[in-house]
Design a protein around this motif. Sequence first.
Motif, PDB file in Angstrom:
ATOM      1  N   GLU A  60      47.819  37.508  46.572  1.00  0.00           N
ATOM      2  CA  GLU A  60      47.036  36.544  46.088  1.00  0.00           C
ATOM      3  C   GLU A  60      45.890  36.421  47.039  1.00  0.00           C
ATOM      4  N   ILE A  61      46.237  36.484  48.395  1.00  0.00           N
ATOM      5  CA  ILE A  61      45.556  35.922  49.639  1.00  0.00           C
ATOM      6  C   ILE A  61      44.549  37.189  49.985  1.00  0.00           C
ATOM      7  N   SER A  85      42.500  38.441  46.086  1.00  0.00           N
ATOM      8  CA  SER A  85      41.519  37.540  45.661  1.00  0.00           C
ATOM      9  C   SER A  85      40.865  36.420  46.528  1.00  0.00           C
ATOM     10  N   GLY A  86      41.779  36.184  47.608  1.00  0.00           N
ATOM     11  CA  GLY A  86      41.175  35.163  48.490  1.00  0.00           C
ATOM     12  C   GLY A  86      40.095  35.843  49.468  1.00  0.00           C
ATOM     13  N   ARG A 138      35.473  42.451  43.923  1.00  0.00           N
ATOM     14  CA  ARG A 138      35.658  41.150  43.397  1.00  0.00           C
ATOM     15  C   ARG A 138      35.076  41.085  41.798  1.00  0.00           C
ATOM     16  N   THR A 174      38.545  38.974  48.962  1.00  0.00           N
ATOM     17  CA  THR A 174      37.593  39.383  48.404  1.00  0.00           C
ATOM     18  C   THR A 174      36.596  38.597  47.711  1.00  0.00           C
ATOM     19  N   GLY A 175      37.086  37.311  47.410  1.00  0.00           N
ATOM     20  CA  GLY A 175      36.210  36.188  46.830  1.00  0.00           C
ATOM     21  C   GLY A 175      36.334  36.561  45.420  1.00  0.00           C
ATOM     22  N   GLY A 176      37.497  37.001  44.945  1.00  0.00           N
ATOM     23  CA  GLY A 176      37.615  37.144  43.377  1.00  0.00           C
ATOM     24  C   GLY A 176      38.357  35.825  42.889  1.00  0.00           C
ATOM     25  N   LEU A 177      38.480  35.619  41.767  1.00  0.00           N
ATOM     26  CA  LEU A 177      39.600  34.406  41.068  1.00  0.00           C
ATOM     27  C   LEU A 177      40.916  34.771  41.472  1.00  0.00           C
ATOM     28  N   PHE A 178      41.745  33.724  41.761  1.00  0.00           N
ATOM     29  CA  PHE A 178      43.187  33.729  41.933  1.00  0.00           C
ATOM     30  C   PHE A 178      43.620  34.052  40.434  1.00  0.00           C
ATOM     31  N   SER A 231      45.711  32.228  38.936  1.00  0.00           N
ATOM     32  CA  SER A 231      45.860  31.101  38.314  1.00  0.00           C
ATOM     33  C   SER A 231      44.889  30.561  37.754  1.00  0.00           C
ATOM     34  N   GLU A 232      43.615  31.083  38.053  1.00  0.00           N
ATOM     35  CA  GLU A 232      42.233  30.514  37.783  1.00  0.00           C
ATOM     36  C   GLU A 232      41.564  31.616  36.525  1.00  0.00           C
TER      37      GLU A 232
END
Lengths: 340, 340
Positions: B244-245, B248-249, B120, B251-255, B257-258
């Motif tokens: 995305e999931i 980012s989800g 992340r 791993t705790g990274g940003l999506f 869109s963020e």
Amino acid sequence: MSTNGSTNIFLPVSDLTDLLTRIFIRNGVSRDSAGILAANCAWCERDGSLSHGIFRMPGYVATLKSGWVDGCAKATTEIAGAAFLRVDAQNGFAQPAWQDSLPQVFKMVSEQGVAVVAIRNSHHFSALWPDLEPLADKGLIALSMVTGLACVAPYGGRRPVFGTNPIAFATPVADAHPMIFDFATSSISNGDLRIAAKSGHQIPPESGIDASGNLSADPSAILSGGALLPFGGHKGAAISLMVEILASGLTGGLFSSEVDFSSHPGAESPRTGQVIIAIDPQRGGNGAFERRVRQLIDTVRDAGQTRLPSDRRYRTRELALSNGIPLSQEQHEALLAMAG
Amino acid sequence: MSTNGSTNIFLPVSDLTDLLTRIFIRNGVSRDSAGILAANCAWCERDGSLSHGIFRMPGYVATLKSGWVDGCAKATTEIAGAAFLRVDAQNGFAQPAWQDSLPQVFKMVSEQGVAVVAIRNSHHFSALWPDLEPLADKGLIALSMVTGLACVAPYGGRRPVFGTNPIAFATPVADAHPMIFDFATSSISNGDLRIAAKSGHQIPPESGIDASGNLSADPSAILSGGALLPFGGHKGAAISLMVEILASGLTGGLFSSEVDFSSHPGAESPRTGQVIIAIDPQRGGNGAFERRVRQLIDTVRDAGQTRLPSDRRYRTRELALSNGIPLSQEQHEALLAMAG
């Protein structure tokens, strides 16, 4: 078994499961496996996954009668690594083998953060989402792939090599059902192809090729020595190839192109392999995982995607749980006849 | 940096790597990370992955100058399970973080049979195949996904939510280079979109939407408030959502869109997350795994697929290793100027 009859029976899920269990037992399936296969099939019907619901029962029965699959098989499992479970379905259906290994899978994921389950020598004749929902219900992420019967040509190829090779992915979502997608990596499913052929409908030209390798919109030409194509061009074809490598190569199962049931007339199920990867999202350093996924899904809906994977299934399920599973009189009678 | 100039320089890979290393160091990257990023970029150029080769250097430099990424970041790793490694890239590039964790990954896979690596707070500005090739070279199967900058609309959506969200898969193959695919889950890559816009070329109508949400074949309209679409319709869109999931989800990274780098003019790299899953195929009860994959790939070629994923890269690589990497005089001078 026609699905066109008028709907005039609403069967509770448990009643349909009992009826299907009797059919499986009558055709030589052990009591335990019969219950598992019947529940799986009833769930598909309940959720409106009709191509894997009672529509499949004649195929199950014919396959069992042919001696191609062993309805009484007892899978053997072997811990091949602290996070790797190897399963030999012993020529039985994949679902009982998977069900048997679930406690071990939960233990592995809880201890190591991940588990790979490699099932071989197995027949999968249903959807993949019922295999993954129990994992997502317990807060796990899960990915599964299964190979099939060769009916899909590789990218630019002229002969079928791949099965329709479905891939499924499940994730828990805060304050909602798990989100689970489950689709064939072929342009359209084999079932839809056969239905189009029967009804004389054309399909999109990029869905398949005829026996000469030319693009065809004629389902009969595709079925007569042609092949379906993967979805999404060379990218979908690469994913279908990955399914062969993971579900058959990694597991030690047969590739789709190696399945030969010609000595078992009536057989329909592929005898290949299945891979399942289960991951504990709490290990990712993101305690808010389920809320984060919910936020992503809300963003996707806000951006205009009106239907997400599994939305329709859950709506159909809700209706079936309230009202019973809708069956036509003919469908019901056909099942009763099969149950004897 | 134009790639249209006449080719009249052939640079050994090590010379290009050294030159790129100087550019990274000059722009504030630590010596270790500079070497890793330079080798990665040189490999892409060597293999003909030109959209991730020296074409990216101005973007790397602008992003570093903007202060958006930390070229001296030192990743921290944490064993979150016997088979789960959690990595915080500390706002640095993903590749040095990944390189640092490789010994631990090999250890985990060798002990448990599988490893999940969740990175992340990382910037990925290159292809994914260079991350996976070292695993496949050691006989492992590997899967990776990374998120990006929101430029792809979900299925039926009107606004960008997903990045081009590439997915890559690598497998060893007996008596051959590993087979590695690596592609954007968008209809076309962002780079190709921008190139088409610059040159005034149309792209296929199903590749994107304009600001009103209508299908458009005009790259400029897509870039002006519109969005790319995922490849392969609803199926490709589901895979992009999965990226995305997981990347980012999980791993705790940003999506995608963020990501907001508006306060860092010049920044180009996404600051999201990356997931890598590595599996030891020997655990699957199939000692002949590499030979089985080779057999499958031979079957695919026999069926008429003339080019498999990574075929072209290896051919281009072979030429570059014999003759040097072809660069135009202009390209070489631009790099020398950047190196100071």
